[in-house]
Design a protein around this motif. Structure first.
Motif, PDB file in Angstrom:
ATOM      1  N   UNK B  20      11.148  12.342   0.580  1.00  0.00           N
ATOM      2  CA  UNK B  20      11.175  10.974   0.051  1.00  0.00           C
ATOM      3  C   UNK B  20       9.763  10.416  -0.021  1.00  0.00           C
ATOM      4  N   UNK B  21       9.389   9.918  -1.187  1.00  0.00           N
ATOM      5  CA  UNK B  21       8.084   9.310  -1.403  1.00  0.00           C
ATOM      6  C   UNK B  21       8.253   7.787  -1.465  1.00  0.00           C
ATOM      7  N   UNK B  22       7.386   7.087  -0.768  1.00  0.00           N
ATOM      8  CA  UNK B  22       7.531   5.636  -0.634  1.00  0.00           C
ATOM      9  C   UNK B  22       6.682   4.874  -1.645  1.00  0.00           C
ATOM     10  N   UNK B  23       7.185   3.698  -1.994  1.00  0.00           N
ATOM     11  CA  UNK B  23       6.450   2.822  -2.908  1.00  0.00           C
ATOM     12  C   UNK B  23       6.904   1.389  -2.672  1.00  0.00           C
ATOM     13  N   UNK B  24       5.958   0.486  -2.545  1.00  0.00           N
ATOM     14  CA  UNK B  24       6.275  -0.939  -2.528  1.00  0.00           C
ATOM     15  C   UNK B  24       5.475  -1.617  -3.623  1.00  0.00           C
ATOM     16  N   UNK B  25       5.984  -2.731  -4.100  1.00  0.00           N
ATOM     17  CA  UNK B  25       5.328  -3.404  -5.217  1.00  0.00           C
ATOM     18  C   UNK B  25       5.426  -4.908  -5.033  1.00  0.00           C
ATOM     19  N   UNK B  89       0.955  15.392  -8.276  1.00  0.00           N
ATOM     20  CA  UNK B  89       0.683  14.032  -7.831  1.00  0.00           C
ATOM     21  C   UNK B  89       1.775  13.151  -8.423  1.00  0.00           C
ATOM     22  N   UNK B  90       2.353  12.302  -7.588  1.00  0.00           N
ATOM     23  CA  UNK B  90       3.405  11.401  -8.046  1.00  0.00           C
ATOM     24  C   UNK B  90       2.907   9.965  -7.984  1.00  0.00           C
ATOM     25  N   UNK B  91       3.098   9.249  -9.097  1.00  0.00           N
ATOM     26  CA  UNK B  91       2.659   7.861  -9.189  1.00  0.00           C
ATOM     27  C   UNK B  91       3.863   6.952  -9.392  1.00  0.00           C
ATOM     28  N   UNK B  92       3.889   5.884  -8.628  1.00  0.00           N
ATOM     29  CA  UNK B  92       4.840   4.816  -8.808  1.00  0.00           C
ATOM     30  C   UNK B  92       4.180   3.762  -9.698  1.00  0.00           C
ATOM     31  N   UNK B  93       4.956   3.153 -10.591  1.00  0.00           N
ATOM     32  CA  UNK B  93       4.393   2.150 -11.493  1.00  0.00           C
ATOM     33  C   UNK B  93       5.409   1.056 -11.736  1.00  0.00           C
ATOM     34  N   UNK B  94       4.901  -0.140 -11.980  1.00  0.00           N
ATOM     35  CA  UNK B  94       5.791  -1.239 -12.308  1.00  0.00           C
ATOM     36  C   UNK B  94       5.229  -2.012 -13.475  1.00  0.00           C
ATOM     37  N   UNK B  95       6.091  -2.694 -14.206  1.00  0.00           N
ATOM     38  CA  UNK B  95       5.644  -3.530 -15.301  1.00  0.00           C
ATOM     39  C   UNK B  95       6.509  -3.379 -16.522  1.00  0.00           C
ATOM     40  N   UNK B  96       5.921  -3.801 -17.634  1.00  0.00           N
ATOM     41  CA  UNK B  96       6.599  -3.713 -18.911  1.00  0.00           C
ATOM     42  C   UNK B  96       5.673  -3.104 -19.917  1.00  0.00           C
ATOM     43  N   UNK B  97       4.920  -3.939 -20.585  1.00  0.00           N
ATOM     44  CA  UNK B  97       3.957  -3.436 -21.563  1.00  0.00           C
ATOM     45  C   UNK B  97       2.777  -2.771 -20.863  1.00  0.00           C
ATOM     46  N   UNK B  99       1.450  -1.218 -17.518  1.00  0.00           N
ATOM     47  CA  UNK B  99       1.932  -0.705 -16.238  1.00  0.00           C
ATOM     48  C   UNK B  99       0.846  -0.817 -15.181  1.00  0.00           C
ATOM     49  N   UNK B 100       1.271  -1.160 -13.987  1.00  0.00           N
ATOM     50  CA  UNK B 100       0.403  -1.142 -12.813  1.00  0.00           C
ATOM     51  C   UNK B 100       0.822   0.042 -11.971  1.00  0.00           C
ATOM     52  N   UNK B 101      -0.124   0.914 -11.658  1.00  0.00           N
ATOM     53  CA  UNK B 101       0.161   2.147 -10.940  1.00  0.00           C
ATOM     54  C   UNK B 101      -0.310   2.066  -9.493  1.00  0.00           C
ATOM     55  N   UNK B 102       0.399   2.781  -8.626  1.00  0.00           N
ATOM     56  CA  UNK B 102      -0.098   3.011  -7.278  1.00  0.00           C
ATOM     57  C   UNK B 102      -1.151   4.106  -7.296  1.00  0.00           C
ATOM     58  N   UNK B 103      -1.688   4.403  -6.128  1.00  0.00           N
ATOM     59  CA  UNK B 103      -2.782   5.373  -6.048  1.00  0.00           C
ATOM     60  C   UNK B 103      -2.299   6.805  -5.920  1.00  0.00           C
ATOM     61  N   UNK B 104      -1.003   6.991  -5.858  1.00  0.00           N
ATOM     62  CA  UNK B 104      -0.460   8.332  -5.924  1.00  0.00           C
ATOM     63  C   UNK B 104      -0.189   8.981  -4.578  1.00  0.00           C
ATOM     64  N   UNK B 105       0.751   9.921  -4.600  1.00  0.00           N
ATOM     65  CA  UNK B 105       1.073  10.765  -3.444  1.00  0.00           C
ATOM     66  C   UNK B 105       1.012  12.213  -3.902  1.00  0.00           C
ATOM     67  N   UNK B 106       0.170  12.988  -3.248  1.00  0.00           N
ATOM     68  CA  UNK B 106       0.053  14.415  -3.584  1.00  0.00           C
ATOM     69  C   UNK B 106       1.136  15.179  -2.842  1.00  0.00           C
ATOM     70  N   UNK B 107       2.067  15.760  -3.599  1.00  0.00           N
ATOM     71  CA  UNK B 107       3.172  16.503  -2.989  1.00  0.00           C
ATOM     72  C   UNK B 107       2.891  17.997  -3.044  1.00  0.00           C
ATOM     73  N   UNK B 108       2.978  18.629  -1.885  1.00  0.00           N
ATOM     74  CA  UNK B 108       2.872  20.083  -1.762  1.00  0.00           C
ATOM     75  C   UNK B 108       4.244  20.637  -1.416  1.00  0.00           C
ATOM     76  N   UNK B 109       4.645  21.694  -2.109  1.00  0.00           N
ATOM     77  CA  UNK B 109       5.916  22.357  -1.813  1.00  0.00           C
ATOM     78  C   UNK B 109       5.606  23.737  -1.255  1.00  0.00           C
ATOM     79  N   UNK B 110       6.025  23.974  -0.028  1.00  0.00           N
ATOM     80  CA  UNK B 110       5.744  25.230   0.655  1.00  0.00           C
ATOM     81  C   UNK B 110       6.881  26.229   0.479  1.00  0.00           C
TER      82      UNK B 110
END
Lengths: 114, 111
Positions: B20-25, B89-97, B99-110
């Protein structure tokens, strides 16, 4: 169909020179956006165009940055008198309209200012 | 003004497990959308999932689902049965026209 394309893929320039970055949106998309992604960071909004309306330039960081969209299709982002802090990946996106439609992104142009 | 915060710069998960990757806005808009985008090393931003803020039901796309808590302004992404191809890298974003992005979460799958 073809996605959003951007050219060049990479651009290296010297400080003080002007550069032009090109974006070809998906055919039929009326909205076009430019974002900047600095190393290891998220995307920063720069400007968007919607049809024939005046563009939203509120994200442009300085008056050295400008963009135009000719014929409602291709867009060019111009950076004048480049500075080292302009080094980043510049991403273009397009969508069917503004609002809440999915934005389809191009592969970006990596700009390096020496 | 809008802000998006991703508090996990890096995450890792074992193949086939769940992460689970977290994001608040924060937004002053009453009508907005929330997005999760994936960016592999190719730099291509790919939409993973989208949530309309006026909908209470959480969006789901195959192995990807969100937990949208509007009052808490939280929008987390759950990836089930993780695959090696989910590494990005996973980015959360909010908005309409715009978008405001978060700084990202680098996901590694082992494996």
């Amino acid at each position: 169909g073809a996605g959003v394309s951007q050219s060049p893929s990479n651009k290296v320039t010297e400080k003080g020179k002007d550069v032009e970055l090109r974006c070809d949106p998906i055919s039929g998309h009326t909205a076009l956006y430019w974002y900047r992604q600095s190393l290891g960071q998220g995307l920063e909004f720069l400007i968007y165009f919607q049809g024939n309306s005046a563009p939203d330039k509120s994200g442009l960081p300085s008056d050295r940055f400008s963009a135009e969209r000719t014929g409602g299709s291709v867009s060019t982002l111009t950076i004048q008198r480049t500075q080292q802090e302009d080094s980043a990946v510049y991403l273009c996106a397009s969508s069917w309209a503004t609002g809440h439609n999915e934005q389809f992104f191009g592969p970006g142009t990596r700009l390096t200012v020496l | 003004a809008q802000t998006v915060t991703q508090s996990q710069p890096e995450m890792s998960v074992q193949e086939a497990e769940t992460v689970t990757l977290s994001c608040t806005y924060d937004t002053s808009e009453s009508d907005y959308y929330l997005f999760w985008y994936k960016q592999p090393p190719s730099r291509q931003m790919i939409l993973v999932i989208r949530q309309e803020a006026y909908k209470q039901q959480n969006a789901t796309e195959n192995r990807f689902s969100v937990n949208f808590q509007k009052a808490a302004k939280s929008f987390s992404l759950k990836i089930s049965d993780s695959q090696l191809g989910d590494a990005a890298m996973y980015f959360c974003a909010s908005g309409g026209s715009r978008l405001t992005f978060g700084e990202g979460t680098q996901l590694t799958v082992n494996p």
